[in-house]
Design an enzyme around this catalytic site. Structure first.
Site: not given
Ligand code: PEP
Ligand code: MG
Length: 935
Positions: A468, A591, A647, A781, A800, A802-805, A868
């Site tokens: 975060h 977000r 989103r 994601e 899109s 969500g490459t973090n998840d 994203c």
């Molecule tokens: C992600 O998961 O890449 C994403 C952009 O969403 P968040 O970071 O809000 O989970």
């Molecule tokens: Mg995400």
């Protein structure tokens, strides 16, 4: 007969053998040799030389002696050098002196051997004295030769020479070498000769040809010296390459007051200004200038005493710049009025100078705009946009031990401030007491954002690049270091420990988000701004033009053939405005949940979550609706004409509720103290929060799942989006809303929710009597969504990533804990080359993305695809997005300039051959036009 030796004027012959490849030229005659040959070709006065090839070196290693023909070729080449210089090797009347230097394909500075002043003997030395009238210079040069010959060729340790010199100086009461007279040096020459005789039982050779032969052999041998082998092992240079040997006429800047030596940059390497910058000394050797023992003169004053040489030097410097099409760092020597250029190389420069020089050179027609863009690195742009600590100050801090810890470099830039250990105090100290603050926490949560925004920098002891703290810090351009696990924070005592060092609340620290370094105390820094950086703005405009060219990607129908666009992740209108000023052409991720945390909204959100009935929930949502509508209105206005992806709510609902542990403590305290006022409400709240508890919330009731279980929230959000869009359209703003559904795993989820939401969109447009373009799409994601992308695209009009998840779920690594627990070890152990939360793992996550695009476009050929996740601002990941066919990348506003440059680099690197040719043709045409016009 094999050709082992090339003369100064034989660059064409070398090229022929190398089949026209400059890389092969370098492999054959080494980096230094190829540079000298190239300079000579450019018409620059280079002291005449010849080069013995790397092949000769390799043959020597194999045979243990010179290969057949080598020595004869050296002798013949030496005669050519004699002809060119009018001097003769070993001739006392006018002796030629040469240097013998190593020079491999790749620079290995100081790792191999060099012998200078070869050709000096008792006879030639005496001749040189007559010739120059400068006995001190001659015998100083001679003792250097004897010493170097003794150590390099005969392997005598340096101390054997240093010792007698030191003793002699002591005896005479001298402090420096400059105190030594001609007679003194003559004496030392004799002493050094005696050292050779005593240690090795041989005489220093009075035959200059013997000197040359042995020196060549010594350089060959130095290729396999310990230093050189270690260096090659460390840098990955092949042991099979061998070194070339350059034998070059010595040029002396210390032959009297009509001699000089110096170094210069053709432009200012700090600012990039088109003005030469350099220093020189009269009657001196090169190392005297660099060593800084004597006060040097600025280059422009050379004109006063040596106008002719100065003039020639300026012309040559300009010529070299034109020839190499880059700022040159040159070394020169003037020997009795005659200018010699000893070396030229592309000059090292600051980021600011790099950008200015590239743009100026393109404007001067020296390079193309594409080349200018190619020359600038993403790091250069990064440096220019974030406050930076001063280099000298960092070096000093490292020395004095104020650099105390290194964490993950989560958000670039430098910050100096007073430490506060919670968000409220950080904000209070910043706002009310006008302090510069650094917020330090074990980790951050959504309700810490106000403290982060108010602070200059953020430091956490836990979390990684997508934690975060990292995500929010990057979004707001706050320098941030996370996961500095050596820091022990004591929130009760209001202090932190790093090893021995204790930092109390209110004390100063400095945080470098670019490197991850944390210092105690204040480190001085410099701050830039993008609008004022005219050259950077120009360069980025050129980068955009490159990306916008047609046919830069070979792609199936519907897929983009231009380069990537750069969009931004922005939640608030002010971020969107910043993103636009940084060149973003869309919002790739808003977000919406961040908006729920605003102080006046959070209680309504909590009421909505805790509602017992649908009516109660709807009432709370109706209260939230105008707030959200205002948020979206501002975003559309800021992004007039550009797409805005909003989103729908993503995180689990417990994140909007008070902390369970804290609430439990409060309830217990009240019970113990017997306080009843408000106890029941708190107990009820605690029960509700407990009811929401999930063991694995990141995989729990969140994203589209939450929307299906509790559709009222997203229904309100969609209404707010379309009402705002309609209102904006009425005001003449061009809106392009795109509604994004997070965390889809199966198309069934979309089939359930999307039509409900689309009906609201249509209803609002009908109510308002207004129509505009819009899209409904999804984030990819979850690996399952990627794998089944062909079906998902039946519903989703855009993807899109969500490459973090997606990274978290593909690897099974927690995005919040992995860096702290094992990821750094994994990198250290080589299990992972890069942090997959910073740079897309092309082999795994990247493949899933590629598959998803290919499959998705089978259903919907013109499917819009973006990214994203945090990777959207990482140059390596941007290149991957270009390669697999993304339409755009979206990143935090502060990374937009870097992403624009990286997108252009990817476009240029991967352009099809046809596009390359078209550009070359265009440039040639433009250049021809110019010439015609001039005439
Ligand atoms: C992600 O998961 O890449 C994403 C952009 O969403 P968040 O970071 O809000 O989970
Ligand atoms: Mg995400």
């Amino acid at each position: 007969m094999k050709k082992w030796v090339y003369l100064f004027n034989e660059v064409k012959e070398v090229e022929k053998v190398a089949l026209g490849s400059w890389d092969a030229v370098k492999a054959l005659v080494g980096g230094k040799g190829s540079g000298l040959l190239d300079m000579t070709r450019a018409g620059v006065p280079v002291p005449p030389f010849f080069t013995v090839t790397t092949e000769a070196c390799n043959a020597y290693q194999k045979l243990g002696k010179f290969p057949a023909g080598l020595w004869e070729q050296e002798l013949r080449a030496l005669m050519e050098v004699e002809k060119k210089t009018g001097k003769k090797f070993g001739d006392p009347k006018n002796p030629l002196l040469v240097s013998c230097r190593s020079g491999a394909k790749f620079s290995m500075p100081g790792m191999m051997d060099t012998v200078l002043n070869l050709g000096l003997t008792d006879m030639t030395a005496a001749g040189m004295v007559k010739l120059t009238g400068n006995a001190r210079f001659v015998y100083d040069s001679y003792r250097r030769l004897v010493e170097m010959f003794g150590s390099v060729v005969l392997g005598i340790p340096d101390e054997a020479f240093e010792h007698p010199l030191k003793e002699y100086k002591n005896k005479k009461g001298y402090k420096f070498d400059t105190d030594m007279t001609a007679d003194d040096w003559m004496h030392i020459v004799d002493e050094f000769k005696a050292v050779i005789r005593n240690v090795q039982g041989v005489d220093f050779p009075q035959d200059p040809y013997k000197q040359l032969e042995l020196a060549t052999e010594a350089v060959f041998k130095s290729w396999n010296g310990k230093r050189a082998i270690d260096y090659r092992n460390a840098t990955g240079i092949s042991h099979a390459l061998g070194t070339a040997v350059n034998i070059q006429t010595m040029a002396f800047g210390n032959m009297g007051e009509d001699s000089a030596t110096g170094v210069a940059f053709t432009r200012n390497p700090s600012t990039g200004d088109k003005k030469m910058m350099g220093d020189f000394l009269f009657n001196a050797q090169g190392e005297d200038v660099v060593a800084g023992i004597r006060n040097t003169h600025p280059i422009e004053t050379l004109i006063e005493r040596m106008p002719k040489a100065y003039d020639e030097f300026m012309k040559i410097a300009a010529k070299l710049e034109k020839y190499y099409k880059d700022i040159q760092d040159v070394e020169f020597t003037i020997e009795r009025g005659k200018l010699w250029m000893l070396q030229t190389r592309n000059g090292k420069r600051t980021a600011q100078a790099a950008v200015k020089i590239a743009v100026d050179m393109a404007n001067e027609g020296l390079i193309t705009k594409d080349e200018a863009v190619e020359r600038i690195t993403p790091e250069n742009v990064d440096t220019l946009l974030h406050p930076q600590f001063n280099d000298e100050a960092i070096a000093e801090a490292k020395k004095t031990g104020t650099l105390v810890v290194k964490g993950v470099n989560a958000s670039p830039g430098a910050a100096v401030g007073q430490v506060y250990f919670d968000a409220d105090t950080s904000e209070k100290m910043a706002k009310e007491h006008k302090q510069e603050t650094i917020m330090v926490r074990p980790f951050t949560k959504p309700d810490d954002v106000h403290g982060m925004i108010a602070s200059r920098g953020v430091l956490t002891s836990e979390g990684g690049a997508t934690s975060h703290a990292a995500v929010v810090a990057r979004q707001f351009g706050i320098p941030c270091v996370v996961g500095a696990s050596a820091i022990k924070i004591d929130l009760d005592k209001r202090l932190m420990n790093v090893g021995e060092t204790v930092v109390q609340e209110g004390e100063w620290i400095s945080v470098d988000g670019t490197t991850g370094n944390v210092f105690v105390g204040k480190i001085p820094m410099t701050t830039p701004s993008i609008e004022e950086q005219v050259e950077l703005m120009t360069l980025l405009k050129w980068a955009d033009e490159i990306c916008a060219r047609k046919d830069m990607r070979v792609a199936p129908k519907g897929s983009p053939t231009r380069g990537l666009q750069v969009w931004a992740n922005a939640d608030y209108p002010k971020d969107a405005r910043r993103a636009r000023s940084y060149g973003a052409v869309g919002i790739g991720l808003c977000r919406t949940e961040h908006m729920f945390f605003e102080p006046e909204r959070l209680p309504i959100v909590q009421r909505m979550i805790l509602a017992d009935s649908s009516a109660e929930r709807t009432a709370a949502l109706n209260e939230l609706l105008p707030h959200q509508r205002r948020d979206f209105d501002g975003l559309f206005e800021a992004m007039d004409g550009y797409p805005v992806i909003i989103r729908l709510i993503d995180p689990p609902l417990h994140e909007f509720m008070p902390d369970e542990e804290k609430l439990f403590e409060e309830v217990v305290t009240m019970r113990v103290k017997g306080e009843t006022d408000g106890l029941k409400a708190k107990e009820d709240l605690l029960e509700s929060i407990k009811g929401m508890h999930e063991s694995n919330p990141m995989m729990g009731l969140r994203g589209v799942r939450l929307s299906i279980v509790m559709p009222e929230i997203v229904e309100m959000q969609v209404r707010a989006i379309f009402e705002a869009a309609a209102d904006c359209t009425k005001r003449g703003i061009v809106v392009k809303p795109e509604v994004m559904i997070p965390l889809t795993g199966t198309v069934k989820e979309l089939e359930w929710i999307q039509p409900r939401l689309e009906r609201i969109a249509s209803a609002v447009m009908q109510e308002k009597g207004i129509k505009f373009e819009y899209k409904f799409g999804t984030m990819i994601e979850i690996p399952r969504a990627a794998v089944t992308a062909q079906e998902v695209a039946n519903q989703a009009e855009f993807f899109s990533f969500g490459t973090n998840d997606l990274t978290q779920m593909t690897y099974g690594y927690s995005r919040d804990d992995a860096e702290r627990n094992f990821l750094i070890t994994y990198q250290e152990q080589g299990i992972l080359v890069k942090n997959p939360f910073q740079t897309i793992d092309r082999d795994g996550v990247g493949k899933l993305m590629q598959w998803a695009i290919d499959e998705g476009r089978k259903t919907r050929p013109n499917l819009e695809v973006g990214i994203c996740g945090e990777h959207g601002g990482d140059p390596d990941s941007i290149e991957w997005c270009h390669m697999i066919g993304n339409n755009y990348v979206s990143c935090s506003p502060f990374r937009v300039p870097i992403a624009r440059l990286a997108a252009a680099h990817a476009t240029l690197t991967h352009r099809p051959k046809a596009a390359k040719k078209a550009v070359v043709k265009k440039v040639v045409k433009a250049k021809t036009k110019k010439v015609v016009k001039k005439k």
